[in-house]
Scaffold this motif. Structure first.
Motif, PDB file in Angstrom:
ATOM      1  N   THR A 140       5.990 -11.099  -6.496  1.00  0.00           N
ATOM      2  CA  THR A 140       5.578 -10.063  -5.370  1.00  0.00           C
ATOM      3  C   THR A 140       5.208  -8.620  -5.376  1.00  0.00           C
ATOM      4  N   SER A 141       5.241  -8.089  -6.712  1.00  0.00           N
ATOM      5  CA  SER A 141       4.917  -7.253  -7.354  1.00  0.00           C
ATOM      6  C   SER A 141       5.490  -7.145  -8.818  1.00  0.00           C
ATOM      7  N   MET A 142       4.789  -5.924  -9.330  1.00  0.00           N
ATOM      8  CA  MET A 142       4.792  -5.944 -10.491  1.00  0.00           C
ATOM      9  C   MET A 142       5.316  -4.900 -11.511  1.00  0.00           C
ATOM     10  N   ARG A 143       5.908  -4.287 -12.085  1.00  0.00           N
ATOM     11  CA  ARG A 143       6.016  -2.774 -13.020  1.00  0.00           C
ATOM     12  C   ARG A 143       5.250  -3.429 -14.470  1.00  0.00           C
ATOM     13  N   VAL A 144       4.003  -2.896 -14.671  1.00  0.00           N
ATOM     14  CA  VAL A 144       3.634  -3.302 -16.548  1.00  0.00           C
ATOM     15  C   VAL A 144       3.321  -2.083 -17.692  1.00  0.00           C
ATOM     16  N   THR A 145       3.673  -2.606 -18.490  1.00  0.00           N
ATOM     17  CA  THR A 145       3.347  -1.531 -19.495  1.00  0.00           C
ATOM     18  C   THR A 145       1.931  -1.161 -20.090  1.00  0.00           C
ATOM     19  N   THR A 146       2.121  -0.954 -20.328  1.00  0.00           N
ATOM     20  CA  THR A 146       0.464  -0.323 -21.449  1.00  0.00           C
ATOM     21  C   THR A 146       0.356  -0.666 -23.432  1.00  0.00           C
ATOM     22  N   VAL A 147      -0.387  -1.807 -23.416  1.00  0.00           N
ATOM     23  CA  VAL A 147      -0.874  -1.664 -25.492  1.00  0.00           C
ATOM     24  C   VAL A 147      -1.982  -1.843 -25.354  1.00  0.00           C
ATOM     25  N   THR A 172      -2.676 -16.399  -7.537  1.00  0.00           N
ATOM     26  CA  THR A 172      -1.873 -14.976  -7.154  1.00  0.00           C
ATOM     27  C   THR A 172      -2.996 -14.143  -6.619  1.00  0.00           C
ATOM     28  N   PRO A 173      -3.648 -14.211  -5.586  1.00  0.00           N
ATOM     29  CA  PRO A 173      -5.089 -13.653  -4.919  1.00  0.00           C
ATOM     30  C   PRO A 173      -4.756 -11.837  -4.883  1.00  0.00           C
ATOM     31  N   VAL A 174      -3.289 -11.521  -4.194  1.00  0.00           N
ATOM     32  CA  VAL A 174      -3.131 -10.536  -4.401  1.00  0.00           C
ATOM     33  C   VAL A 174      -1.654 -10.052  -4.013  1.00  0.00           C
ATOM     34  N   CYS A 175      -1.090  -8.963  -5.690  1.00  0.00           N
ATOM     35  CA  CYS A 175      -0.165  -8.436  -6.305  1.00  0.00           C
ATOM     36  C   CYS A 175      -0.055  -7.210  -6.176  1.00  0.00           C
ATOM     37  N   PRO A 176       0.438  -6.443  -5.310  1.00  0.00           N
ATOM     38  CA  PRO A 176       0.618  -5.121  -5.469  1.00  0.00           C
ATOM     39  C   PRO A 176       1.307  -3.874  -7.181  1.00  0.00           C
ATOM     40  N   ILE A 177       1.145  -3.543  -7.913  1.00  0.00           N
ATOM     41  CA  ILE A 177       1.228  -3.941  -8.829  1.00  0.00           C
ATOM     42  C   ILE A 177       1.874  -1.788  -8.732  1.00  0.00           C
ATOM     43  N   THR A 178       3.568  -1.743  -8.733  1.00  0.00           N
ATOM     44  CA  THR A 178       4.407  -0.434  -8.633  1.00  0.00           C
ATOM     45  C   THR A 178       4.869   0.373  -9.521  1.00  0.00           C
ATOM     46  N   ALA A 179       4.139  -0.093 -10.705  1.00  0.00           N
ATOM     47  CA  ALA A 179       4.451   0.639 -11.917  1.00  0.00           C
ATOM     48  C   ALA A 179       3.856   0.783 -12.491  1.00  0.00           C
ATOM     49  N   ILE A 180       2.650   1.716 -13.693  1.00  0.00           N
ATOM     50  CA  ILE A 180       2.054   1.403 -14.893  1.00  0.00           C
ATOM     51  C   ILE A 180       2.490   2.401 -15.702  1.00  0.00           C
ATOM     52  N   GLY A 181       3.961   1.942 -16.613  1.00  0.00           N
ATOM     53  CA  GLY A 181       4.124   2.641 -17.456  1.00  0.00           C
ATOM     54  C   GLY A 181       5.073   3.755 -16.745  1.00  0.00           C
ATOM     55  N   ASP A 182       5.434   4.603 -16.338  1.00  0.00           N
ATOM     56  CA  ASP A 182       5.878   5.678 -16.064  1.00  0.00           C
ATOM     57  C   ASP A 182       5.392   6.306 -14.326  1.00  0.00           C
ATOM     58  N   VAL A 183       4.270   5.931 -14.760  1.00  0.00           N
ATOM     59  CA  VAL A 183       3.011   6.565 -13.423  1.00  0.00           C
ATOM     60  C   VAL A 183       3.950   5.139 -11.772  1.00  0.00           C
ATOM     61  N   THR A 184       3.855   5.924 -11.240  1.00  0.00           N
ATOM     62  CA  THR A 184       4.426   4.830  -9.913  1.00  0.00           C
ATOM     63  C   THR A 184       3.270   4.692  -8.852  1.00  0.00           C
ATOM     64  N   PHE A 185       3.915   3.364  -8.031  1.00  0.00           N
ATOM     65  CA  PHE A 185       2.960   3.693  -6.784  1.00  0.00           C
ATOM     66  C   PHE A 185       3.435   3.114  -5.862  1.00  0.00           C
ATOM     67  N   ALA A 186       3.621   3.475  -4.292  1.00  0.00           N
ATOM     68  CA  ALA A 186       4.020   3.202  -2.829  1.00  0.00           C
ATOM     69  C   ALA A 186       2.604   1.711  -2.969  1.00  0.00           C
ATOM     70  N   ALA A 187       3.587   0.636  -2.550  1.00  0.00           N
ATOM     71  CA  ALA A 187       2.611  -0.244  -2.186  1.00  0.00           C
ATOM     72  C   ALA A 187       2.273  -0.256  -0.200  1.00  0.00           C
ATOM     73  N   ASP A 188       0.556  -0.079   0.226  1.00  0.00           N
ATOM     74  CA  ASP A 188       0.710   0.066   0.821  1.00  0.00           C
ATOM     75  C   ASP A 188       0.346  -1.399   1.994  1.00  0.00           C
ATOM     76  N   PRO A 189       0.904  -1.847   2.728  1.00  0.00           N
ATOM     77  CA  PRO A 189       0.951  -3.242   3.244  1.00  0.00           C
ATOM     78  C   PRO A 189      -0.427  -3.437   4.182  1.00  0.00           C
ATOM     79  N   ALA A 190      -0.918  -1.981   4.587  1.00  0.00           N
ATOM     80  CA  ALA A 190      -1.847  -2.262   5.552  1.00  0.00           C
ATOM     81  C   ALA A 190      -3.314  -2.870   4.598  1.00  0.00           C
ATOM     82  N   ILE A 191      -3.049  -1.865   3.405  1.00  0.00           N
ATOM     83  CA  ILE A 191      -4.255  -2.191   2.950  1.00  0.00           C
ATOM     84  C   ILE A 191      -4.393  -3.072   1.999  1.00  0.00           C
TER      85      ILE A 191
END
Length: 265
Positions: free
Chosen positions: A114-121, A228-247
């Motif tokens: 339902t939400s994802m925190r991801v790292t990068t490689v 998974t048609p749409v799933c918010p990403i709430t973080a990419i490494g140290d960068v965080t995002f607020a999920a916008d339910p409307a979008i």
């Protein structure tokens, strides 16, 4: 789970080759009341991969016939369609001709999350434009990401640009505009379905290189794939995002506005 090869029950010999030789391509999707969202895109993916990897395609009519046979009146299921050639092996890779078609029917899987925190490689999949069966790099990177406390992994190319996730595409949100990364990657069917419905959902889009160091200037991010048609990403490494339910709701509407296309013709 039901496995057929060219419409007939798979033999031990068929499955032994699949286990030992990871040369082939596939696509997978949810079947809903005998239809598939983006079936035209899945068929195009299979036909193009068949010609590139084997020199010949089974053809749309035959692929549809085998899909319909595999589904066999099921109201809902998950269908994976794979292409392989038993004539191709590590010592004898030169076969050119029509590949065989494996269909695997199983229950529909749940969304990734339902939400994802991801790292990068830094990683670019081999033959990144193909959905092929050689997934060692993706699985290894995902294992490392989870061992580090993240949910999944996002790939970055040698120019520092975002490409794709291990098994999904990423989109970024900038106001009412969706930004799709331009990089060596797989063109996702779900991504294309969302793109087809964006205007109806009141959104626009662009495709351009997205550098990792730019991510913090964008408003949000999401992932998408067939499960998974749409799933918010709430973080990419140290960068965080607020999920916008409307979008996110508008993105889901863009996807759902594309109706299932019948498998049988």
């Amino acid at each position: 789970m039901t496995i057929l090869i060219d419409g007939r029950p798979a033999t031990t010999e068929d499955l032994t080759h699949q286990a030992l030789v990871n040369y082939g391509a596939y696509t997978s999707f949810r079947v809903e009341q005998g239809g598939v969202r983006g079936l035209d895109l899945h068929l195009t993916r299979l036909e193009q991969a068949a010609v590139e990897l084997f020199g010949e395609s089974p053809g749309e009519a035959e692929l549809r016939r085998l899909m319909a046979l595999a589904v066999d009146g099921r109201d809902a299921c998950w269908l994976r369609v794979s292409l392989f050639a038993p004539e191709i092996g590590h010592r004898n890779p030169s076969f050119v001709g029509r590949p065989r078609v494996m269909t695997v029917v199983s229950p529909p899987p749940p969304p990734l999350a339902t939400s994802m925190r991801v790292t990068t490689v830094p990683h670019v999949r081999e033959a990144a434009h193909l959905k092929h069966v050689a997934t060692f790099g993706q699985t290894r990177a995902r294992r490392a990401a989870r061992a580090a406390g993240f949910d999944d992994v996002l790939f970055i190319d040698d120019q520092g640009c975002v490409s794709e996730g291990a098994t999904w595409n990423i989109g970024f949100i900038q106001g009412d505009r969706i930004v799709w990364p331009q990089a060596l990657m797989l063109a996702g069917v779900t991504q294309s379905l969302i793109q087809r419905g964006l205007e109806e959902a009141g959104l626009s889009s662009e495709i351009r290189p997205v550098r990792l160091d730019e991510a913090g200037t964008l408003d949000g991010a999401f992932l998408c794939n067939a499960a998974t048609p749409v799933c918010p990403i709430t973080a990419i490494g140290d960068v965080t995002f607020a999920a916008d339910p409307a979008i996110l709701s508008r993105l889901e509407r863009a996807w759902s506005s594309q109706p299932p296309q019948p498998v049988a013709v």
